[in-house]
Every structure is written in structure tokens, then in C-alpha cells.
Design an enzyme around this catalytic site. Structure first.
Site, PDB file in Angstrom:
ATOM      1  N   HIS A 132      -2.466 -12.222  -2.717  1.00 18.57           N
ATOM      2  CA  HIS A 132      -3.525 -12.897  -1.968  1.00 18.57           C
ATOM      3  C   HIS A 132      -3.211 -14.364  -1.722  1.00 18.57           C
ATOM      4  CE1 HIS A 132      -6.759  -9.628  -2.898  1.00 18.57           C
ATOM      5  NE2 HIS A 132      -5.747  -9.188  -2.175  1.00 18.57           N
TER       6      HIS A 132
ATOM      7  N   HIS B  52       0.820  -1.213   0.000  1.00 18.29           N
ATOM      8  CA  HIS B  52       0.000   0.000   0.000  1.00 18.29           C
ATOM      9  C   HIS B  52       0.853   1.260   0.000  1.00 18.29           C
ATOM     10  CE1 HIS B  52      -4.195  -1.617   1.213  1.00 18.29           C
ATOM     11  NE2 HIS B  52      -3.535  -2.507   0.493  1.00 18.29           N
TER      12      HIS B  52
END
EC number: 1.11.1.21
Length: 744
Positions: free
Chosen positions: A269, A107
Site C-alpha cells: 500500500h 492477487h
């Protein structure tokens, strides 16, 4: 009247959103934030260059030297210990902080966007507002606190920027993923920058799309406060195909193609889980910027259960992707294609996906209770990889070719975390990959002797005698050098890519006129190089700069103030095959006020775009002012436009632009036949009514804006002619050399 900020101290984050908390709103980085109802006022604060005296490390601090003294192996061991040592105050899912630290690095770096090169990991902005309080960054404040003992140990030897990215790399490596490399060199800033994150006035709002999901430039994220896209789907609609459209656009604006996008989502993920055992609006306290003083910068205090561990609340989505959430393997793609998926609500009431008819039950471990198991969970953005035809082909190929998947992910991760660092000569450390990637904008090494002072003098004379005008030489040098963006260190004169596609065909560069200049300079270059075979050579990149400097010297002499304009050599010429046309298209100026050029489709006024461009060129307000005034009298306007050419002697480097702009005997009125952003203004003699000059909005802003007028008055004064020339040359030299980095 807006509510007092104090009214929000005791509200939860989501309660704050519910009452539409006002954020600072801007239409561009250069729009005013004063809130006093003056929307046209310029925000010149973005031109206030970071002052090294504001750094506690001192003006003489040499970060590169400190970083190169760092033992990266020891640092890696210390980070590994942090990753695998669960803390009672914030327990680690599955006993490993790898997924949390990976998300932090992701992020942090993922804010980068190709439209203006802003965002990214380069200055440690995740420590400051608004990024530290983005809803998409919930609980990343804990990841940074977990790393504080490491930062404390190494101090100035590693910046927070480098540490967060290096820790992200170690998180991957500690979970079995081989990375592509790591480069240090990111120096920390000491306060938030002025990056424009969107027009919205509330978190998770979307006013950045128009038409059919047309996203405003230069933004990449789909909503205010997100790093990428809504994981539930556009506007929380659980539609994988619609989500794929948003993903493709957002990741394209981050500089990623479809293969890199699939690899990053599937690879990322593979690890960790989402956290939403209950509704965040019922239990989370304010974000870090709104948290009480005693929280010491930590936010989102959780009142649900124990407040952490199994009761951690982050997004409101809740689930685990794979059976091995702290191990690099193919389990994400295997799981994605192993089941048919049905949409369901998380415990917090958010859309996610579960295997149909209860399939997959008992295949996924619990992060804290070994006696419990779960079914896997996917997000709408995950299902996009299965449903979108192009993504599906890539994902299935990766599933059949694990080595290709691992390599593509490693390369995409390296790109994601290094894309904003600029050319490879800025990279530091022993882990820098030797392979050069085209997205690094490579240029050849200097493999020849450079021209000496006598050669430079002779070349200047030849250039000035070639028939090329001051205007042509100045404009070409400016067009080459002014593509530089300080945000991601891309562009500039090195490589002479103005000779190549796409730059030579950009409308702002007037391709037909540019071709004439480039052809004539190339003939001069060949003659020089042919006469020095095996010895001294000059590149097209250097010769273009030399031509501009020679023209400025000539113009200064014409104005009665001869001066030597420095020209640093050492640039090389990139070939077309080293230049990705699509990648470089992001650098095309839609406006260049220094050349009085305004293209189509610009929403902010051109004077705001001028300030934004000046900030990318690291110019101060005085430097921006003197450069624009000088370029006007040198005839650098696009298309030979007379707008702002306030002089009877074009081609002479005089201060006439400022003298005539501030002439109190001239009255300015807009011309009725011109549009708003491209409006022209007539300056009429107050006594006779005759039109004396015509100007653009940008030109008049230097007499209208109080700060710019104050600077213009200095250069319009009777004693300012010589100062104007000196200051112009200094600012010109700065722009011409912005991409010649000192690091080797």
C-alpha cells in the site's frame, strides 16, 4: 428451477450478486458437480492428469530449455516500457502502470494456501474462471492485456505464469524497490483446475466460518471471491482489531508470519490507489466470464463517466495512501502513524478512514489532474497495523528502521511469489538467489558416490532378513513418500523428514511402531556406510525407499509373480535444523485412505479425501485403484486394522481385494456400533449369514462408484493377476519418486 445463465448476460456484476447467482457448489474437491442430486458421487475428474496433447505447444515442448534461452534484461526493458507508456483505452494512474501490475502479480500469487498447497502462481490460473472473475480481481484483466505485446514478442520462451510474476517484480523495481530475486519455471496450464474455493453459492458470501470465526480448512480467504480479507473489516464492519484477527489467520494460512504480513501490507500500500468514485453496482458490467462475446474476455465495462482514467471503478473504496504513490519509500507507515483516523464512507458508500478534523488535506496528488490534491485515505485493514498490539510493535520498528523494512518486504515478496514452486532445484534462471530459505524445504546436495546394483541387491537381502515385516517396510516407505503434494511440490521422501519432527510424531504414522523400523534401518545404513568410508554411501531417505521396494518384490514373489521393483537413488537426509516444525505441520494428513486412516475433524467423507489425496500424488483413477487394493493385501492399514484386508494371505501381492470385494455371494451391511465417516461394514455370506470380511466406506466405494467399479472389475478378473502386480509396481514407483525432480 434455477434461472438460465442467459438471464445474467445483461446484468451488472453486483446485480447478479443481488439475485444470489448460483455458483457451482462443492464441499470438497472430490465432491460431484453433476447437479443431479447425487451428493455422494465422486468427482474423479480431478484425477484426469493434464494431457500434454491438449497443449498447443506439443508433447515434446521443453519449457525449461526455452526459458533459459530468454534474455531477461531485454524482457525487463520491454516491460518497463509498458509500465511507463499510458494507453488511451486504459490510462495509467499517475502515468505508471506499476501499481496495477503489482496488484495483478500479488492477487495471482496470493491465492496460495498452506492447507493443501493449492492456489498460487504456478500454472497461470488467473487467466481462467473463477479467478479471472473474482470480485477482488476487478480490472486485472486490463493488466494482462497491457502485457500482451510482451507475451506476443517472446511467445513460448516465457509462460504467462512467469511473465506476470516477473512483471510484478519489474513494477516494484521501476518504482525504486529492490527485490530479492526471481525464479522462472512456472509452466502454464491450458484450462482451469478443480481447486475448491469454498462452499458458498454467491460471491462475497461467507459460509466458511463457524464458531468464533473458525475458518474451514483448507481455505485462507475470508469470503468467496476475495484473495485475502474484506478491506472494510469482517462482514463490512470497520473494526481494525477484528480485521487484524482475520488478517492474521488468512496470512498464516498463506504461510506468512506477523513480520511478513506487516511488511507486505505496508509495502504493497505504499503504491497506487483504490477506485470507487461511484457505486460499482450502478455502473459495472458483467465480469469476464459473464461478459458478452464481443468483449473478447474483458469484463467490468464501466458506464460511469469516461469509463476509465479518473472515472475508473474497481472495489468501491476510493483514495490514495501516500504522497508518492509510484515511489518506494516510508510514506505509508509515516502517514499511518502521523494522524488520528476517523471512519468515513467512500463515494460508493463503503467504509474507509480519513485523517481527523480535515488533517492531511492537500498532501496527496491526484492521479490525472496536477492542479488537484487530496487527503490520504486508509482502509480498515491498514488501521489494523496500528491498532493490533503485535502488528503495531512491528510497524513502528519498521518505521524506525527503513533498511529492515525494505529487506523484510523484499524477502516476503519473494516468498509470496515463489512459495508454490517447491524445492529450489525447480528454480530457473540467473536471478535465483543463492541464499536458501527454510520455507523452501532445503535438502543437502549429494556429496558421495551412490550404491551400485550389487550394493542394492545386498542391502535388499539384509533388509528382508532384519526381522522387519512386509507391512512395516511398505508402510514406512509409503508414509515417507506419500506426503508429496503436486500442488506446491512439497513433501515426499527426499530429506527423510519422516525421521524428524513433526513427521515422526504424526498420529497417522504410529510413532512407536515407526521408531522401531527407523532404528533398524538406521543400523543397516550405518553398517553399510562404515564399511565404505570415503566412498559409496546410502542415505536414510534412499534406504527407506529401498526397504519398501524390497518388500513389494518379496510380496510379488509370494503371490507367484516375481518382478523387479525399481528404486532410484540420490536422495539425501535433511537435518532437524533445516526443518521448520510449524511449516511442515501443514503437510500432516488428517486422513489417508490408502492406509484406511481417518482422523478427527474431517468434514468431507473419507472416499472424497482419498480422491483429493490421489490427485496430489498425480495418480490416475486406475493407479489410485491398484495402489489401494495392493496396500490392503500388504497389510498397510493404520493400527493393523482388518478393514478391507480381503485376503487369506496378507503380505502376498495378490488381487484378492478386488476378487472378494466384487463377490456376488457377499452382502454388505453397516455395523451399528460405528460412526458415519468411520463406519465399518460387514460382508456376510448370503447363504450362511457368517461375517466373512469387514470394510470401510473407502473400501466399498470401489464397488459402489460406477467408474471405480469398472476399474476394479479389470483387476478382479481371472486373467488379471500378473497385470495387477505390474500395474501396482508402476504406480508404486511413481509415488516413491514424485519429489525427485529432473531439473538441476
Amino acid at each position: 428451477m434455477p434461472e438460465s445463465p442467459d438471464a445474467y448476460v445483461n446484468r451488472t456484476y453486483d446485480q447478479t450478486v443481488a439475485v444470489r447467482r448460483s455458483l457451482k457448489r462443492r464441499n470438497s474437491p472430490a465432491a460431484s458437480e453433476d447437479g443431479l442430486g447425487w451428493p455422494r458421487r465422486l468427482n474423479l475428474r480431478i484425477l484426469a492428469q493434464p494431457c500434454r496433447t491438449s497443449s498447443p505447444l506439443g508433447e515434446d515442448f521443453d519449457y525449461a530449455k526455452e526459458f533459459l534461452s530468454l534474455d531477461l534484461d531485454e524482457l525487463a526493458r520491454d516491460i518497463d516500457e509498458v509500465l511507463t507508456t499510458s494507453q488511451d483505452w486504459w490510462p495509467a494512474d499517475f502515468g505508471h502502470y506499476g501499481p496495477l501490475v503489482l496488484r495483478m502479480a500479488w492477487h495471482f500469487a496470493g491465492t496460495y494456501r498452506i492447507g493443501d498447497g493449492r492456489g498460487g502462481a504456478g500454472a497461470g490460473m488467473l487467466r481462467f474462471a473463477p479467478l479471472n472473475s473474482f470480485p477482488d480481481n476487478r480490472n486485472l484483466d486490463k493488466a494482462r492485456r497491457l502485457l500482451w505485446p510482451v507475451k506476443k514478442k517472446y511467445g513460448r520462451k516465457i509462460s504467462w505464469s512467469d511473465l506476470m510474476i516477473f512483471a510484478g517484480n519489474r513494477a516494484l523495481e521501476s518504482m525504486g524497490c529492490r527485490t530479492f530475486g526471481f525464479a522462472g519455471g512456472r509452466e502454464d496450464a491450458w484450462e482451469a483446475d478443480e481447486t475448491y474455493w469454498g462452499p458458498e453459492s454467491t460471491w462475497l458470501a461467507d459460509e466458511r466460518h463457524s464458531g468464533v470465526r473458525d475458518l474451514d480448512q483448507p481455505l485462507a480467504a475470508s469470503e468467496m471471491g476475495l484473495i485475502y480479507v474484506d478491506p472494510q473489516g469482517p462482514a463490512t464492519l470497520p473494526d481494525p482489531l477484528a480485521s487484524a484477527r482475520d488478517i492474521r489467520e488468512t496470512f498464516r494460512r498463506m504461510g506468512m508470519n506477523d513480520e511478513e504480513t506487516v511488511a507486505l501490507i505496508a509495502g504493497g500500500h505504499t503504491f497506487g490507489k483504490s477506485h470507487g468514485p461511484t457505486d460499482p453496482s450502478r455502473c459495472l458490467g458483467p465480469e469476464p466470464e459473464g461478459a458478452p462475446l464481443e468483449a473478447l474476455g474483458l469484463g467490468w465495462v464501466n458506464s460511469f463517466g469516461t469509463g476509465n482514467g479518473a472515472d475508473t471503478v474497481t472495489s468501491g473504496l476510493d483514495g490514495i495512501w501516500t504522497a508518492t504513490p509510484t515511489k518506494w519509500d516510508m510514506s505509508f507507515l509515516t502517514t499511518l502513524f502521523a494522524y488520528e483516523w476517523d471512519v468515513a464512507l467512500s463515494p460508493a458508500g463503503m467504509w474507509q478512514w480519513v485523517p481527523r478534523n480535515g488533517a492531511g488535506a492537500g498532501t496527496v496528488p491526484d492521479p490525472y489532474d496536477p492542479s488537484r490534491t487530496h487527503a490520504p485515505t486508509m482502509l480498515t485493514t491498514d488501521l489494523a497495523l496500528q491498532e493490533d498490539p503485535r502488528y503495531r510493535v512491528i510497524a513502528l520498528r519498521f518505521l524506525e528502521n527503513p533498511d529492515e523494512f525494505a529487506d523484510t518486504f523484499a524477502r516476503a515478496w519473494f516468498k509470496l511469489t515463489h512459495i508454490d514452486m517447491g524445492p529450489i532445484q525447480r528454480y530457473l534462471g540467473p536471478l535465483v538467489p543463492t541464499e536458501r530459505m527454510i520455507w523452501q524445504d532445503p535438502v543437502p546436495h549429494v556429496d558421495h558416490e551412490l550404491a551400485d546394483a550389487d550394493d542394492v541387491a545386498a542391502l535388499k537381502r539384509e533388509i528382508l532378513g532384519s526381522g522387519l515385516s512386509v507391512s512395516q517396510l511398505v508402510t514406512t516407505a509409503w508414509a515417507s513418500a506419500s506426503t508429496f503434494r503436486n500442488s506446491d511440490k512439497r513433501g515426499g521422501a527426499n530429506g527423510a523428514r519422516i525421521r524428524l519432527e513433526p513427521q515422526r510424531s504424526w498420529a497417522v504414522n504410529e510413532p512407536e511402531k515407526l521408531a522401531i523400523v527407523l532404528d533398524r534401518l538406521e543400523r543397516i545404513r550405518r553398517r553399510f556406510n562404515d564399511s565404505h568410508r570415503g566412498g559409496k554411501q546410502i542415505s536414510a531417505a534412499d534406504l527407506i525407499m529401498l526397504g519398501g521396494c524390497a518388500a513389494v518384490e518379496h510380496a510379488a514373489a509370494e503371490a507367484g509373480h516375481p518382478i523387479e521393483v525399481p528404486c532410484r537413488l540420490g536422495r539425501t537426509d535433511a537435518p532437524q535444523e533445516w526443518t521448520d516444525i510449524e511449516w511442515f505441520s501443514a503437510l500432516e494428513p488428517t486422513a489417508d485412505a490408502f492406509r484406511n486412516y481417518v482422523g478427527e475433524g474431517n468434514r468431507p467423507p473419507p472416499e472424497h479425501l482419498l480422491v483429493d489425496r490421489a490427485s496430489q500424488l498425480t495418480l490416475t483413477a486406475p493407479q489410485m485403484t491398484v495402489l489401494l487394493g495392493g496396500l490392503r493385501v500388504l497389510g498397510a492399514n493404520h493400527g493393523g486394522s482388518p478393514l478391507g484386508v480381503f485376503t487369506a494371505s496378507p503380505g502376498a501381492l495378490s488381487n484378492d481385494f478386488f476378487v472378494n470385494l466384487l463377490d456376488v455371494n457377499i452382502e454388505w451391511t453397516p455395523r451399528a456400533d460405528t460412526a458415519d465417516w468411520t463406519a465399518a461394514y460387514e460382508g456376510r455370506d448370503r447363504r450362511t449369514g457368517e461375517v466373512t470380511w469387514i470394510a470401510s466406506r473407502v473400501d466399498l466405494s470401489f464397488a459402489s462408484d460406477p467408474v471405480l467399479r469398472a476399474i476394479s472389475e479389470v483387476y478382479a478378473s481371472a486373467d488379471a493377476e500378473e497385470k495387477f502386480v505390474r500395474d501396482f509396481v508402476s504406480a508404486w514407483d511413481k509415488v516413491m519418486n514424485l519429489d525427485l525432480f529432473d531439473r538441476t
